[in-house]
Design a protein around this motif. Structure first.
Motif, PDB file in Angstrom:
ATOM      1  N   SER A   1      62.648  41.651  23.280  1.00  0.00           N
ATOM      2  CA  SER A   1      61.915  41.741  24.426  1.00  0.00           C
ATOM      3  C   SER A   1      62.388  42.672  25.311  1.00  0.00           C
ATOM      4  O   SER A   1      61.507  43.566  26.079  1.00  0.00           O
ATOM      5  CB  SER A   1      62.433  40.298  25.318  1.00  0.00           C
ATOM      6  OG  SER A   1      62.097  39.060  24.064  1.00  0.00           O
TER       7      SER A   1
ATOM      8  N   PHE B   1      60.623  45.961  24.600  1.00  0.00           N
ATOM      9  CA  PHE B   1      59.116  46.152  24.873  1.00  0.00           C
ATOM     10  C   PHE B   1      58.819  45.846  26.517  1.00  0.00           C
ATOM     11  O   PHE B   1      57.879  46.500  26.801  1.00  0.00           O
ATOM     12  CB  PHE B   1      58.293  45.282  23.923  1.00  0.00           C
ATOM     13  CG  PHE B   1      58.255  45.952  22.751  1.00  0.00           C
ATOM     14  CD1 PHE B   1      57.116  46.866  22.617  1.00  0.00           C
ATOM     15  CD2 PHE B   1      58.978  45.648  21.748  1.00  0.00           C
ATOM     16  CE1 PHE B   1      56.879  47.471  21.175  1.00  0.00           C
ATOM     17  CE2 PHE B   1      58.868  46.587  20.607  1.00  0.00           C
ATOM     18  CZ  PHE B   1      57.874  47.342  20.314  1.00  0.00           C
TER      19      PHE B   1
ATOM     20  N   GLY C   1      57.060  48.792  28.249  1.00  0.00           N
ATOM     21  CA  GLY C   1      55.791  48.590  29.285  1.00  0.00           C
ATOM     22  C   GLY C   1      56.221  49.114  30.486  1.00  0.00           C
ATOM     23  O   GLY C   1      55.169  49.692  31.106  1.00  0.00           O
TER      24      GLY C   1
ATOM     25  N   TYR D   1      51.924  41.828  29.754  1.00  0.00           N
ATOM     26  CA  TYR D   1      53.157  41.010  29.085  1.00  0.00           C
ATOM     27  C   TYR D   1      53.027  39.806  29.111  1.00  0.00           C
ATOM     28  O   TYR D   1      53.131  39.165  29.974  1.00  0.00           O
ATOM     29  CB  TYR D   1      54.258  41.835  29.698  1.00  0.00           C
ATOM     30  CG  TYR D   1      55.490  41.220  28.708  1.00  0.00           C
ATOM     31  CD1 TYR D   1      56.041  42.190  27.945  1.00  0.00           C
ATOM     32  CD2 TYR D   1      56.308  39.936  29.041  1.00  0.00           C
ATOM     33  CE1 TYR D   1      57.175  41.943  27.406  1.00  0.00           C
ATOM     34  CE2 TYR D   1      57.324  39.505  28.515  1.00  0.00           C
ATOM     35  CZ  TYR D   1      57.983  40.775  27.449  1.00  0.00           C
ATOM     36  OH  TYR D   1      59.038  40.332  26.782  1.00  0.00           O
TER      37      TYR D   1
ATOM     38  N   ILE E   1      51.245  42.958  25.168  1.00  0.00           N
ATOM     39  CA  ILE E   1      52.430  42.795  24.565  1.00  0.00           C
ATOM     40  C   ILE E   1      52.728  41.164  24.716  1.00  0.00           C
ATOM     41  O   ILE E   1      52.530  40.478  25.645  1.00  0.00           O
ATOM     42  CB  ILE E   1      53.570  43.305  25.223  1.00  0.00           C
ATOM     43  CG1 ILE E   1      53.392  44.682  25.380  1.00  0.00           C
ATOM     44  CG2 ILE E   1      54.845  42.684  24.442  1.00  0.00           C
ATOM     45  CD1 ILE E   1      54.476  45.329  26.240  1.00  0.00           C
TER      46      ILE E   1
ATOM     47  N   ASP F   1      54.944  38.035  23.537  1.00  0.00           N
ATOM     48  CA  ASP F   1      56.407  37.445  22.916  1.00  0.00           C
ATOM     49  C   ASP F   1      56.574  36.163  23.302  1.00  0.00           C
ATOM     50  O   ASP F   1      56.624  35.563  24.486  1.00  0.00           O
ATOM     51  CB  ASP F   1      57.110  38.429  24.233  1.00  0.00           C
ATOM     52  CG  ASP F   1      58.698  38.274  23.976  1.00  0.00           C
ATOM     53  OD1 ASP F   1      58.909  37.632  22.896  1.00  0.00           O
ATOM     54  OD2 ASP F   1      59.490  38.826  24.728  1.00  0.00           O
TER      55      ASP F   1
ATOM     56  N   PHE G   1      50.587  44.154  20.721  1.00  0.00           N
ATOM     57  CA  PHE G   1      51.848  44.106  20.360  1.00  0.00           C
ATOM     58  C   PHE G   1      52.288  42.779  20.033  1.00  0.00           C
ATOM     59  O   PHE G   1      52.140  42.004  21.012  1.00  0.00           O
ATOM     60  CB  PHE G   1      52.963  44.918  20.999  1.00  0.00           C
ATOM     61  CG  PHE G   1      53.189  46.431  20.816  1.00  0.00           C
ATOM     62  CD1 PHE G   1      53.784  46.841  19.647  1.00  0.00           C
ATOM     63  CD2 PHE G   1      52.143  47.174  21.578  1.00  0.00           C
ATOM     64  CE1 PHE G   1      53.902  48.250  19.546  1.00  0.00           C
ATOM     65  CE2 PHE G   1      52.371  48.606  21.544  1.00  0.00           C
ATOM     66  CZ  PHE G   1      52.975  49.045  20.451  1.00  0.00           C
TER      67      PHE G   1
ATOM     68  N   ILE H   1      55.197  40.424  19.023  1.00  0.00           N
ATOM     69  CA  ILE H   1      56.518  40.272  18.869  1.00  0.00           C
ATOM     70  C   ILE H   1      56.900  38.870  17.894  1.00  0.00           C
ATOM     71  O   ILE H   1      56.221  37.889  18.244  1.00  0.00           O
ATOM     72  CB  ILE H   1      57.458  40.158  20.142  1.00  0.00           C
ATOM     73  CG1 ILE H   1      57.338  41.427  20.541  1.00  0.00           C
ATOM     74  CG2 ILE H   1      58.953  39.742  19.519  1.00  0.00           C
ATOM     75  CD1 ILE H   1      57.892  41.665  22.117  1.00  0.00           C
TER      76      ILE H   1
END
Ligand code: TYD
Ligand code: MG
Length: 458
Positions: A107, A110, A114, A124, A172, A174, A213, A215
């Motif tokens: 975390s 990224f 970002g 995100y 992203i 997460d 992305f 995660i």
């Protein structure tokens, strides 16, 4: 009317079965099947909310020859290590899985990347932390970005609604394990949810040409938890690894449709985020000043990068009947093999000694070229004679005690020279190719274990 259906999924590889099985026919693991509810609303047919995102686009068959080849467009980030592992930047429309153990810093990395990426809008999506927590982390990273948007949400339906409104150029997620899609009944993190949410995001990435992305957490044994299935769905798999008690982290490419898989990025976790380490050898060799027995420097190659690492060995009299062998950062069986070679070919009695071996910095190294350094560290501790500090080693040790050639020897020599070493010991078989190599470092070639011993300790 919707029909509720349940199926059994192997939590290791994602194999689906109508009934419970003790052993997975696909990955051969025992006791991995869990029942999951799978509800399919056929009338809706999935999350395709973004269809009108960049105009109506229909897929039809095209002759390959008619496709005009274009250079892959990449977003080059400010983080050189990340660009390197991705093969030169983020490819438009690619989907990248970033896997790592909890707490390793995924975390952080990224969020930081970002925040540093200027000029594109980034979304995100966090399913793990609250807005406040992420804000606190961003403050700690001392970075801000006007085009960085945050969404704390886990339902893909809502995520896609927001995406449609915001139209970010990079997403992203997460983490993938926290997402759920309303079209499947089972709980977030289950194989069927992970598979479905990742598939939705993959379709989104491909159809809108937006890089995503993902995660993901991995289990202790290093497999990407449950979703082995994810590995073949995504374009690139990056693994973030390292010992949590040490500051160094390695970002490794396991799969890359747009570049080499031999790449590797090295970071250091600091109080204010991740710092890319451009010259790793410098920090991995710690106690260069002290003159201690049992340490040797190996010139290894990790990925495509030469890396000098410090190997520490401790050989002591065993107090129990069975001597102990412990390693950290190196394969235990490899150590046992080297000890057997020393016992049989060199006549050293390691059978009555406890042996401990450690690679400094918490790294895990698999390069066989470090054999020679391990062997010398063992001998140095056994004899309690420190090795000269200006030498390093590169060579593989064979079962009959021969020192074998290793690849990329020029690169290893160059790195050793750059780090100020004055002598490198390597295999006789490597020496042949080096006749016209210009270097200031002294190259010493050896053929057998006994020769190495005589050279250093006799
Ligand atoms: P995190 O990114 O939350 O890990 P993951 O997402 O992989 O689970 O990182 C967690 C650890 O990082 C935590 O123990 C605190 C540490 N950390 C730092 O050392 N420095 C920092 O600047 C930040 C933000 C975190
Ligand atoms: Mg996290």
């Amino acid at each position: 009317m919707s029909k509720t259906k349940s199926a059994f999924f192997c939590q290791n590889c994602g194999y689906e079965s109508a009934k419970w099985l003790g052993k997975c026919p696909s990955c051969q693991q025992w006791n991995t099947f869990v029942e999951e509810l799978v509800q399919k609303e056929k009338s809706k047919g999935g999350n395709d909310d973004w269809k009108s995102y960049n105009g109506e686009r229909k897929n039809k068959t095209v002759p390959l020859n008619e496709i005009i080849s274009s250079e892959e467009k990449r977003i080059v980030t400010t983080d050189g290590e990340l660009n390197r592992v991705l093969g030169g930047g983020i490819v438009m429309g690619s989907i990248v899985l970033v896997a790592g153990e909890p707490g390793i810093g995924k975390s952080t990395l990224f969020l930081q990347n970002g925040l540093h990426m200027k000029g594109i809008s980034i979304l995100y999506v966090s399913g793990e932390e609250s807005e406040q927590q992420i804000k606190m982390r961003a403050d700690r990273l001392k970075a801000s970005n006007e085009d960085f948007y945050l969404l704390t949400e886990t339902s893909t339906q809502i995520i896609f609604q927001e995406i449609k409104k915001l139209r970010p150029q990079l997403i992203i997620i997460d983490s993938i394990q926290t997402l759920h899609t309303p079209f499947i009944e089972s709980s977030a993190g289950s194989v069927s949810q992970i598979r479905e949410t990742a598939a939705e995001l993959q379709r989104f990435a491909k159809e809108t040409n937006t890089p995503v992305f993902l995660i993901g957490h991995i289990t202790k044994d290093g497999s990407i938890a449950g979703p082995k299935i994810l590995e073949h769905m995504v374009d690139t798999v990056l693994q973030f690894e390292g010992d949590r008690h040490y500051a160094y982290r390695i970002l490794r490419t396991l799969k890359n449709r747009f570049g080499s898989t031999a790449e590797l990025g090295i970071y250091e976790m600091t109080g204010s985020g991740m710092r890319a380490v451009s010259n790793p050898s410098e920090i991995l060799i710690t106690q260069k000043e002290e003159h201690l027995s049992g340490t040797a420097i190996a010139a290894t190659i990790e990925g495509l990068r030469p890396l000098l690492i410090e190997i520490q060995a401790l050989v002591t009299q065993s107090v129990y009947g069975t001597p102990q062998r412990t390693t950290s950062g190196m394969d235990l069986r490899r150590l046992q093999l080297l000890l057997a070679v020393l016992e049989k070919r060199g006549g050293f009695h390691f059978g009555v000694k406890d042996v401990f071996l450690n690679i400094a910095g918490g790294l895990k190294v698999e390069d066989p070229a470090m054999d020679l350094a391990v062997l010398c560290a063992l001998l140095s501790s056994y004899e309690d004679v420190p090795l000269p500090m200006n030498i390093c080693f590169a060579g593989e040790v064979g079962l009959s005690g021969e020192i074998r050639a290793v690849n990329r020897i020029e690169q290893r020599i160059a790195e050793a020279e750059k780090m100020g070493f004055e002598k490198i010991i390597l295999s006789r078989y490597n020496q042949k190719g080096l006749s016209n190599l210009k270097t200031n470092i002294e190259v010493v070639a050896v053929g057998r274990v006994e020769e190495v011993y005589n050279l250093l300790f006799a």
